[in-house]
Write an enzyme that holds these catalytic residues in place. Structure first.
Site, short mmCIF file in Angstrom:
data_model
loop_
_atom_site.label_atom_id
_atom_site.label_comp_id
_atom_site.label_asym_id
_atom_site.label_seq_id
_atom_site.Cartn_x
_atom_site.Cartn_y
_atom_site.Cartn_z
N LYS A 122 -6.62 48.22 35.58
CA LYS A 122 -5.84 49.01 34.61
C LYS A 122 -4.75 48.20 33.94
O LYS A 122 -4.43 48.42 32.77
CB LYS A 122 -5.25 50.24 35.29
CG LYS A 122 -6.31 51.28 35.61
CD LYS A 122 -5.75 52.66 35.77
CE LYS A 122 -6.91 53.65 35.90
NZ LYS A 122 -6.50 55.02 36.10
N LYS A 207 -17.93 52.04 35.66
CA LYS A 207 -17.93 53.45 36.04
C LYS A 207 -17.59 54.34 34.85
O LYS A 207 -16.88 53.92 33.93
CB LYS A 207 -16.97 53.71 37.21
CG LYS A 207 -15.54 53.78 36.86
CD LYS A 207 -14.72 54.50 37.95
CE LYS A 207 -13.31 54.73 37.42
NZ LYS A 207 -12.58 55.80 37.99
N LYS A 210 -12.45 58.45 32.13
CA LYS A 210 -11.79 59.22 31.07
C LYS A 210 -11.20 58.29 30.02
O LYS A 210 -11.10 58.65 28.86
CB LYS A 210 -10.59 59.99 31.65
CG LYS A 210 -10.90 61.07 32.62
CD LYS A 210 -9.61 61.85 32.89
CE LYS A 210 -9.56 62.36 34.29
NZ LYS A 210 -8.68 61.58 35.18
#
Ligand code: AQP
Length: 346
Positions: A122, A207, A210
């Protein structure tokens, strides 16, 4: 020889949460929400929070955060979580999460956090500019679990490493402040199942997420039938026919993902799906997958849309859930304060 290892003898509890950071997708549903609903009828107390404090670890819009917190609560209910059986609440409504997180920040080690792959993913290349909150996110997650002395945590496969950290933190706290007896139990991850890791429709090695900039990469809980069919038609696949057995899916990430999604939605094993479709191409398989997905999503989406518009009910559920959660969290935090040596007026 008798086993003298201390055992946790407190009640079994389930705790999990979802971040209000965007629209929920099939991965969130299969990896988490579906399990939440199933677990509430298995004799353990269940607590499901909307982890709105985690959502602040990346830049966020305060007004939107309030709205998405409510919409995640609506999604829990749409997925079958019953507020009369399980506590549904916002993480920030129980300040003990944050208070315990500070204590656990002093228990966890830098080296443990530096190994967390989600932070690396991230924060990207510019880790220096990431928020401190993003780095310590797994410690807050440990506090979310341990403040309820939760024993079982239903999550998707991507959270496995964070759960291991929560177990390490619990063990270290017990060692440092509880004479190696069990104050905090070791939470068990509940990960298994065919939807534990749903991959992107555009790249079978990533994966479903969102925050993926491409909406075509995921099936959202609120997508209508046409959108679902279009996304599946455009999903990345390959030119081969489907194999007869699961081994034939090795090195075919997109094929493995689409077959896995079909299996999870239809409550079948991958081998059962391949027994039916082995030897057929994606021209045949994709429309069948679209049918299954449309049927599966139809009911949940309709309930979700209805509940999402009923702010009064959602707020009442979140309030009731927070009260129930605080009843458990308050005495645990009281004990922690004494264990770590906080002064209090006598
Ligand atoms: N692709 C997935 N397959 C199976 N389970 C998944 N989960 C997330 N993606 C998949 C599970 O959903 C729960 C809630 O996740 P979260 O929103 O708290 O955090 P996340 O894992 O970071 O989810 P996203 O969708 O990938 O969001 P962004 O893009 O914001 O990071 C967790 O139990 C998770 O395992």
């Amino acid at each position: 020889m008798t086993d003298t290892t201390p055992r946790y003898t407190g009640p079994e509890r389930v705790l999990s949460g979802v971040q209000p950071t965007g629209r929920l997708h099939l991965g969130n549903y299969l990896g988490a929400l579906k399990k939440f609903a199933a677990l509430q009828d298995q004799g353990r107390e269940c607590l499901y929070c909307v982890v709105n404090m985690h959502a602040m670890t990346m830049p966020h819009d305060p007004k939107e955060l309030v709205a998405t917190t409510r919409s995640i609560a609506a999604a829990y209910m749409a997925a079958g979580v019953d507020p009369n059986k399980s506590a549904i609440f916002a993480q920030s409504s129980v300040p003990e999460h944050a208070e315990l997180a500070w204590v656990l920040n002093c228990v966890g080690r830098m080296g443990w956090l530096e190994r967390m792959t989600q932070f690396k993913d991230k924060a990207g290349k510019d880790a220096e500019r990431a928020s401190v909150g993003l780095f310590t996110y797994p410690v807050l997650m440990a506090a979310d679990i341990l403040i309820y002395k939760a024993t079982h945590v239903p999550v998707g496969d991507d959270q496995k490493q964070h759960l291991e950290l929560a177990r390490d933190i619990a063990a270290r706290f017990n060692r440092d402040f509880y004479k190696d007896e069990i104050f905090f139990p070791q939470p068990d991850p509940l990960i298994e199942g065919p939807g534990a890791r749903v991959m992107s429709l555009k790249d079978g090695t990533k994966k479903m997420s969102k925050s993926d900039p491409s909406d075509l990469s995921r099936l959202n809980l609120e997508d209508d039938a046409d959108t679902i069919a279009k996304k599946i038609k455009k999903a990345k696949s390959d030119a081969d026919v489907l194999p007869e057995t699961a081994e034939g899916l090795n090195d075919r990430p997109e094929a493995r993902n689409l077959v896995g999604i079909y299996a999870a939605l239809n409550n079948q094993s991958v081998d059962e799906v391949l027994a039916e479709f082995g030897g057929q191409g994606f021209g045949v398989f994709k429309p069948k997958l679209a049918d299954v997905a449309v049927e599966f999503f139809g009911d949940v989406s309709a309930r979700y849309r209805e509940l999402r518009d009923d702010q009064g009910t959602i707020d009442a559920v979140l309030k009731q859930g927070a009260e129930k959660a605080r009843e458990i969290a308050t005495p645990v935090m009281d004990e922690v304060r004494d264990l770590v040596g906080y002064w209090r007026a006598s």
